[in-house]
Design a protein around this motif. Structure first.
Motif, PDB file in Angstrom:
ATOM      1  N   PRO A 146       0.815  -1.223   0.000  1.00 17.33           N
ATOM      2  CA  PRO A 146       0.000   0.000   0.000  1.00 17.33           C
ATOM      3  C   PRO A 146       0.850   1.275   0.000  1.00 17.33           C
ATOM      4  O   PRO A 146       0.532   2.240  -0.700  1.00 17.33           O
ATOM      5  CB  PRO A 146      -0.810  -0.129   1.293  1.00 17.33           C
ATOM      6  N   ARG A 147       1.934   1.292   0.769  1.00 17.10           N
ATOM      7  CA  ARG A 147       2.782   2.478   0.815  1.00 17.10           C
ATOM      8  C   ARG A 147       3.500   2.698  -0.514  1.00 17.10           C
ATOM      9  O   ARG A 147       3.624   3.839  -0.989  1.00 17.10           O
ATOM     10  CB  ARG A 147       3.810   2.353   1.945  1.00 17.10           C
ATOM     11  N   GLU A 148       3.945   1.614  -1.149  1.00 17.26           N
ATOM     12  CA  GLU A 148       4.598   1.743  -2.451  1.00 17.26           C
ATOM     13  C   GLU A 148       3.631   2.291  -3.494  1.00 17.26           C
ATOM     14  O   GLU A 148       4.019   3.084  -4.359  1.00 17.26           O
ATOM     15  CB  GLU A 148       5.160   0.391  -2.895  1.00 17.26           C
ATOM     16  N   LEU A 149       2.364   1.899  -3.394  1.00 12.87           N
ATOM     17  CA  LEU A 149       1.348   2.423  -4.305  1.00 12.87           C
ATOM     18  C   LEU A 149       1.148   3.923  -4.099  1.00 12.87           C
ATOM     19  O   LEU A 149       0.981   4.671  -5.065  1.00 12.87           O
ATOM     20  CB  LEU A 149       0.017   1.687  -4.096  1.00 12.87           C
ATOM     21  N   GLN A 150       1.174   4.353  -2.835  1.00 16.93           N
ATOM     22  CA  GLN A 150       1.027   5.777  -2.550  1.00 16.93           C
ATOM     23  C   GLN A 150       2.203   6.570  -3.118  1.00 16.93           C
ATOM     24  O   GLN A 150       2.020   7.655  -3.673  1.00 16.93           O
ATOM     25  CB  GLN A 150       0.942   5.996  -1.031  1.00 16.93           C
ATOM     26  N   VAL A 151       3.404   6.021  -2.963  1.00 16.72           N
ATOM     27  CA  VAL A 151       4.602   6.684  -3.492  1.00 16.72           C
ATOM     28  C   VAL A 151       4.544   6.748  -5.015  1.00 16.72           C
ATOM     29  O   VAL A 151       4.839   7.782  -5.625  1.00 16.72           O
ATOM     30  CB  VAL A 151       5.879   5.949  -3.026  1.00 16.72           C
ATOM     31  N   LEU A 152       4.133   5.649  -5.633  1.00 18.56           N
ATOM     32  CA  LEU A 152       4.035   5.607  -7.087  1.00 18.56           C
ATOM     33  C   LEU A 152       2.975   6.591  -7.590  1.00 18.56           C
ATOM     34  O   LEU A 152       3.154   7.248  -8.622  1.00 18.56           O
ATOM     35  CB  LEU A 152       3.697   4.181  -7.544  1.00 18.56           C
ATOM     36  N   LYS A 153       1.890   6.727  -6.851  1.00 24.32           N
ATOM     37  CA  LYS A 153       0.841   7.682  -7.220  1.00 24.32           C
ATOM     38  C   LYS A 153       1.397   9.107  -7.206  1.00 24.32           C
ATOM     39  O   LYS A 153       1.160   9.893  -8.128  1.00 24.32           O
ATOM     40  CB  LYS A 153      -0.345   7.571  -6.260  1.00 24.32           C
ATOM     41  N   GLY A 154       2.164   9.423  -6.162  1.00 17.71           N
ATOM     42  CA  GLY A 154       2.780  10.745  -6.083  1.00 17.71           C
ATOM     43  C   GLY A 154       3.746  10.981  -7.228  1.00 17.71           C
ATOM     44  O   GLY A 154       3.797  12.069  -7.819  1.00 17.71           O
ATOM     45  N   LEU A 155       4.493   9.947  -7.570  1.00 17.45           N
ATOM     46  CA  LEU A 155       5.435  10.025  -8.690  1.00 17.45           C
ATOM     47  C   LEU A 155       4.686  10.310  -9.990  1.00 17.45           C
ATOM     48  O   LEU A 155       5.097  11.160 -10.779  1.00 17.45           O
ATOM     49  CB  LEU A 155       6.223   8.716  -8.765  1.00 17.45           C
ATOM     50  N   CYS A 156       3.577   9.614 -10.186  1.00 20.80           N
ATOM     51  CA  CYS A 156       2.787   9.789 -11.410  1.00 20.80           C
ATOM     52  C   CYS A 156       2.164  11.185 -11.481  1.00 20.80           C
ATOM     53  O   CYS A 156       1.839  11.672 -12.566  1.00 20.80           O
ATOM     54  CB  CYS A 156       1.680   8.729 -11.487  1.00 20.80           C
ATOM     55  N   ASP A 167       3.525  14.801   1.947  1.00 20.50           N
ATOM     56  CA  ASP A 167       2.134  14.386   1.803  1.00 20.50           C
ATOM     57  C   ASP A 167       1.820  13.142   2.622  1.00 20.50           C
ATOM     58  O   ASP A 167       0.730  13.008   3.183  1.00 20.50           O
ATOM     59  CB  ASP A 167       1.809  14.104   0.328  1.00 20.50           C
ATOM     60  N   LEU A 168       2.777  12.207   2.665  1.00 21.48           N
ATOM     61  CA  LEU A 168       2.539  10.932   3.345  1.00 21.48           C
ATOM     62  C   LEU A 168       2.944  10.963   4.813  1.00 21.48           C
ATOM     63  O   LEU A 168       2.731   9.991   5.541  1.00 21.48           O
ATOM     64  CB  LEU A 168       3.294   9.806   2.620  1.00 21.48           C
ATOM     65  N   GLY A 169       3.564  12.076   5.246  1.00 27.19           N
ATOM     66  CA  GLY A 169       3.977  12.178   6.641  1.00 27.19           C
ATOM     67  C   GLY A 169       5.146  11.273   6.987  1.00 27.19           C
ATOM     68  O   GLY A 169       5.246  10.768   8.115  1.00 27.19           O
ATOM     69  N   ILE A 170       6.037  11.031   6.008  1.00 21.83           N
ATOM     70  CA  ILE A 170       7.215  10.195   6.245  1.00 21.83           C
ATOM     71  C   ILE A 170       8.463  10.969   5.841  1.00 21.83           C
ATOM     72  O   ILE A 170       8.379  12.063   5.305  1.00 21.83           O
ATOM     73  CB  ILE A 170       7.130   8.857   5.472  1.00 21.83           C
ATOM     74  N   GLN A 171       9.637  10.391   6.111  1.00 21.91           N
ATOM     75  CA  GLN A 171      10.895  11.051   5.801  1.00 21.91           C
ATOM     76  C   GLN A 171      11.284  10.836   4.341  1.00 21.91           C
ATOM     77  O   GLN A 171      10.959   9.801   3.746  1.00 21.91           O
ATOM     78  CB  GLN A 171      12.012  10.528   6.720  1.00 21.91           C
ATOM     79  N   GLU A 172      12.030  11.795   3.772  1.00 22.66           N
ATOM     80  CA  GLU A 172      12.441  11.702   2.370  1.00 22.66           C
ATOM     81  C   GLU A 172      13.284  10.449   2.083  1.00 22.66           C
ATOM     82  O   GLU A 172      13.080   9.787   1.051  1.00 22.66           O
ATOM     83  CB  GLU A 172      13.193  12.958   1.948  1.00 22.66           C
ATOM     84  N   PRO A 173      14.236  10.061   2.972  1.00 21.59           N
ATOM     85  CA  PRO A 173      14.991   8.827   2.718  1.00 21.59           C
ATOM     86  C   PRO A 173      14.095   7.591   2.626  1.00 21.59           C
ATOM     87  O   PRO A 173      14.393   6.647   1.887  1.00 21.59           O
ATOM     88  CB  PRO A 173      15.931   8.734   3.930  1.00 21.59           C
TER      89      PRO A 173
END
Length: 204
Positions: A146-156, A167-173
């Motif tokens: 689920p988190r990878e999907l959120q990251v991919l959505k942001g990338l898209c 946006d996801l409330g996590i660290q850039e690394p």
């Protein structure tokens, strides 16, 4: 009624300010968690503190915990345009007054704020019962967490790692780590290729 609105998007904050003032609600703006908490210290208690889940200083739900502990007894609610239902559920379990998707119509948002300020807990039923955005059975989606999907959505959506992290409330690394993993899973070598693969698969 006195409401503190903390959000790092100037346009959204100004729009909410306008809506609430038309409803005779006194608004104090802030652009991040530290300035929001400074406003709490410097002011009489607020009826409601409204925090953007992804703004600077929040660190996910840790910011909600801080506001609940140091808010001088004010009720505290989260709002977000991207946080999943799981985050909303956790926030409510922690004692948040509510969770407001940024897609709520203005009138509904104002009504929700009044409802929460009176001591009730609010979360829109359609959001809390909604099915995930990605259609089950998508072969590409099934490869990703689920988190990878959120990251991919942001990338898209053309967002930089820093924006996705906020946006996801996590660290850039952490975003970079998810990028590396999802590249491998879908067979992409860079951001552009990953976005093309996702769009060709009908993912977003």
């Amino acid at each position: 009624m006195r409401v503190l609105i903390a959000d790092d998007h100037d346009l959204l904050r100004d729009t909410l300010d306008l809506w609430f003032r038309q409803e005779k609600i006194d608004v104090t703006p802030a652009r991040d968690l530290p300035s929001a908490m400074a406003a709490v210290v410097a002011s009489d208690p607020f009826d409601l503190i409204l925090l953007d889940y992804g703004m600077p200083g929040m660190d996910g739900l840790a910011g909600l915990k801080v506001a609940l502990a140091e808010g001088k007894g004010a009720r505290v609610a989260l709002m977000s345009g991207i946080a999943p239902r799981e985050v909303a559920e956790q926030a409510l379990d922690m004692g948040a007054a509510g969770f407001l998707p940024k897609t709520l119509p203005a009138k509904s948002l104002v009504n929700a704020v009044r409802f929460m300020a009176m001591g009730e807990q609010y979360a829109p039923i359609d959001f809390m019962t909604a099915t995930p955005e990605v259609t089950p059975g998508n072969p590409l989606a099934e490869k990703l967490s689920p988190r990878e999907l959120q990251v991919l959505k942001g990338l898209c959506e053309g967002k930089a790692n820093k924006e996705i992290a906020r946006d996801l409330g996590i660290q850039e690394p952490t975003v970079k780590l998810h990028m590396k993993t999802l590249y491998r899973k879908i067979g992409a070598h860079n951001r552009t290729q990953a976005a093309m693969i996702a769009k060709e698969a009908g993912l977003f």
